[in-house]
Motif scaffolding. Structure first.
Motif, short mmCIF file in Angstrom:
data_model
loop_
_atom_site.label_atom_id
_atom_site.label_comp_id
_atom_site.label_asym_id
_atom_site.label_seq_id
_atom_site.Cartn_x
_atom_site.Cartn_y
_atom_site.Cartn_z
N VAL A 1 40.02 50.55 25.23
CA VAL A 1 39.28 51.55 25.99
C VAL A 1 38.00 50.94 26.55
O VAL A 1 37.67 51.15 27.73
N LEU A 2 37.27 50.18 25.75
CA LEU A 2 36.05 49.55 26.27
C LEU A 2 36.39 48.67 27.47
O LEU A 2 35.71 48.72 28.50
N SER A 3 37.44 47.88 27.35
CA SER A 3 37.85 47.00 28.45
C SER A 3 38.24 47.79 29.69
O SER A 3 37.83 47.46 30.80
N MET A 4 39.05 48.82 29.49
CA MET A 4 39.51 49.61 30.63
C MET A 4 38.36 50.35 31.31
O MET A 4 38.33 50.46 32.54
N MET A 5 37.40 50.84 30.53
CA MET A 5 36.27 51.55 31.13
C MET A 5 35.47 50.60 32.01
O MET A 5 34.98 50.98 33.08
N PRO B 1 28.45 44.65 16.92
CA PRO B 1 27.85 44.23 18.19
C PRO B 1 28.52 42.96 18.74
O PRO B 1 28.71 42.83 19.94
N GLU B 2 28.89 42.04 17.84
CA GLU B 2 29.57 40.81 18.27
C GLU B 2 30.92 41.12 18.92
O GLU B 2 31.29 40.51 19.93
N ASP B 3 31.66 42.08 18.35
CA ASP B 3 32.94 42.49 18.94
C ASP B 3 32.73 43.02 20.35
O ASP B 3 33.48 42.70 21.28
N ILE B 4 31.72 43.86 20.51
CA ILE B 4 31.43 44.47 21.82
C ILE B 4 31.00 43.40 22.82
O ILE B 4 31.41 43.41 23.98
N LYS B 5 30.21 42.46 22.34
CA LYS B 5 29.80 41.34 23.21
C LYS B 5 31.04 40.59 23.71
O LYS B 5 31.12 40.24 24.90
N GLU B 6 32.01 40.35 22.84
CA GLU B 6 33.22 39.63 23.24
C GLU B 6 34.02 40.40 24.28
O GLU B 6 34.59 39.80 25.20
N ILE C 1 23.83 48.24 29.36
CA ILE C 1 24.17 49.49 28.66
C ILE C 1 24.25 49.24 27.15
O ILE C 1 23.64 49.97 26.35
N ALA C 2 25.00 48.23 26.76
CA ALA C 2 25.19 47.94 25.33
C ALA C 2 23.87 47.55 24.67
O ALA C 2 23.60 47.97 23.54
N THR C 3 23.04 46.78 25.35
CA THR C 3 21.74 46.39 24.80
C THR C 3 20.90 47.63 24.50
O THR C 3 20.30 47.73 23.43
N GLY C 4 20.87 48.56 25.44
CA GLY C 4 20.11 49.80 25.22
C GLY C 4 20.62 50.57 24.01
O GLY C 4 19.84 51.09 23.20
N ILE C 5 21.93 50.65 23.87
CA ILE C 5 22.52 51.38 22.74
C ILE C 5 22.23 50.65 21.43
O ILE C 5 21.87 51.29 20.42
N LEU C 6 22.35 49.33 21.43
CA LEU C 6 22.06 48.57 20.21
C LEU C 6 20.60 48.72 19.79
O LEU C 6 20.31 48.87 18.61
N ARG C 7 19.70 48.73 20.75
CA ARG C 7 18.29 48.96 20.43
C ARG C 7 18.07 50.37 19.89
O ARG C 7 17.35 50.57 18.92
N GLU C 8 18.66 51.33 20.55
CA GLU C 8 18.56 52.74 20.14
C GLU C 8 19.01 52.92 18.68
O GLU C 8 18.44 53.69 17.93
N ILE D 1 32.72 42.36 26.51
CA ILE D 1 31.97 42.22 27.77
C ILE D 1 32.13 40.81 28.34
O ILE D 1 32.25 40.64 29.56
N MET D 2 32.13 39.81 27.49
CA MET D 2 32.33 38.43 27.97
C MET D 2 33.69 38.31 28.66
O MET D 2 33.80 37.69 29.72
N MET D 3 34.71 38.89 28.08
CA MET D 3 36.04 38.85 28.68
C MET D 3 36.03 39.60 30.02
O MET D 3 36.63 39.15 31.00
N ALA D 4 35.31 40.72 30.05
CA ALA D 4 35.22 41.50 31.28
C ALA D 4 34.52 40.70 32.39
O ALA D 4 34.82 40.90 33.56
N ALA D 5 33.62 39.80 32.01
CA ALA D 5 32.93 38.99 33.02
C ALA D 5 33.95 38.18 33.81
O ALA D 5 33.82 38.02 35.03
N ILE D 6 34.98 37.71 33.14
CA ILE D 6 36.00 36.91 33.82
C ILE D 6 36.99 37.78 34.58
O ILE D 6 37.32 37.53 35.72
N TYR D 7 37.47 38.85 33.95
CA TYR D 7 38.55 39.64 34.54
C TYR D 7 38.06 40.78 35.43
O TYR D 7 38.81 41.25 36.28
#
Length: 142
Positions: free
Chosen positions: A70-74, A101-106, A126-133, A108-114
């Motif tokens: 779902v994260l990837s598709m969104m 957070p590491e899972d979510i980072k991965e 977005i994720a940085t804001g949520i992690l800080r929150e 996003i890294m994959m999304a950077a390519i695809y």
């Protein structure tokens, strides 16, 4: 019409509601349901029955794999509000399906390519804001 057939939609809805609460948490689901009105109530029922029962209720992949998907598709469809909602749910979910957070980072890294660097750049924001929150990232770190 048999009794079983006449109660199936209600059972599908209730089963979907259980899954929806498990994945997104009570607070989010309660907020969504509180925002129902005569215009969107049928849609809320539809997604609860079909997305949350028919799809999230399937046993084949499990919640953790579905979270990654779902994260990837969104990100792939640039649905950033839904991405944020599912990032929060992934961080707060039951231990067996929670993402780090590491899972979510991965993801996003994959999304950077695809999906492209601009998508990943926005997703990191977005994720940085949520992690800080949530106190999972030092507010002073960039």
């Amino acid at each position: 019409m048999t009794d079983e057939a006449s109660t199936a939609p209600a059972n599908d809805y209730e089963a979907g509601l259980v899954n929806r609460r498990r994945v997104l948490g009570d607070a989010w689901v309660d907020k969504s349901l509180a925002n129902r009105n005569e215009f969107n109530a049928e849609f809320q029922e539809l997604i609860t029955r079909h997305a949350w029962n028919d799809i999230w209720g399937r046993s084949a992949l499990g919640d953790k794999t579905r979270r990654y998907m779902v994260l990837s598709m969104m990100l792939g469809i640039h649905a950033y509000e839904e991405f944020a909602m599912h990032v929060r749910a992934a961080l707060d979910g039951p231990p067996e399906s929670r993402l780090t957070p590491e899972d979510i980072k991965e993801v996003i890294m994959m999304a950077a390519i695809y999906c492209g660097v601009p998508v990943a750049n926005h997703a990191f924001g977005i994720a940085t804001g949520i992690l800080r929150e949530k106190g999972l990232l030092d507010a002073t770190s960039r």
